[in-house]
Enzyme design. Sequence first.
Site, PDB file in Angstrom:
ATOM      1  N   ASP A 101      46.986  33.684  38.084  1.00  0.00           N
ATOM      2  CA  ASP A 101      47.465  32.306  37.984  1.00  0.00           C
ATOM      3  C   ASP A 101      48.717  32.257  37.121  1.00  0.00           C
ATOM      4  OD1 ASP A 101      45.227  31.551  39.384  1.00  0.00           O
ATOM      5  OD2 ASP A 101      44.079  31.045  37.579  1.00  0.00           O
TER       6      ASP A 101
HETATM    7  N1  URA Z   1      40.449  34.336  37.662  1.00  0.00           N
HETATM    8  C1  URA Z   1      41.142  33.201  37.442  1.00  0.00           C
HETATM    9  O1  URA Z   1      40.582  32.140  37.258  1.00  0.00           O
HETATM   10  N2  URA Z   1      42.489  33.289  37.461  1.00  0.00           N
HETATM   11  C2  URA Z   1      43.176  34.438  37.628  1.00  0.00           C
HETATM   12  O2  URA Z   1      44.400  34.453  37.589  1.00  0.00           O
HETATM   13  C3  URA Z   1      42.417  35.609  37.835  1.00  0.00           C
HETATM   14  C4  URA Z   1      41.056  35.532  37.857  1.00  0.00           C
END
Ligand code: URA
Length: 229
Positions: A101
């Site tokens: 993310d």
């Molecule tokens: N889980 C999440 O919530 N976000 C990520 O970027 C990776 C794993």
Amino acid sequence: MRLDKYLAKSSGLSRKEVKRLLHADEVSVNGEPERNPARHIKEGDEVSLNDRPMERPEPRYLMMNKPDGVVCANDDPTHPTVLALIELPRAEEMTIAGRLDIDATGLVLITDDGKWAHRATSPRHKTHKVYLVTTADPIPADAVDKFAKGIKLDSERFPTKPAELTLLSDNEARVVIHEGRYHQVKRMFAALGNRVVELHRESVGEIVLDDDLFPGEYRHLTEDEINSL
Ligand code: URA
């Protein structure tokens, strides 16, 4: 691989420049002049530019310490992308093997090798990923058991696969997951009524983020790291 792609990758020239060279009859395959940019180049074919044999392009494999605020995407209208941080020719054509993310940090794998990227991300390979998590509220001790049993995520039919949660302090934990659902770690904590405020990926399979890499820095993977997936 197509001839134009092969030439661009092995010479570092742009696709436009390669097109010009093809039209100018400066390219040959196995000693025969070749003008067709779409010609399929197979193992053992010898491609030459102005009679100079071109080395077969090798795929590149990188690890990056992704900074906060940078997007794991090939392009984005508003935010910088991880690929834009890579100062290598044709970085924009590389594949991000398992995205993070925008507000998450840590290990991101980037490659030209589509099959390898697939191995790193495909649920079939069950590659484990390790995350360091900081939450808004304290994490209760029974969360360990809930992560181990599997958690039903909002709008999903099947609970998550068993995951290992290790409490590090009231609001910090290390999580190991063996699948990669959308926003998985954040949603697992959300399902328990908590909120992830920091998420940092430490490793993917046997590949561990190098301590020497500052946010935004990257390095080539070693042979062992490449072969570990
Ligand atoms: N889980 C999440 O919530 N976000 C990520 O970027 C990776 C794993």
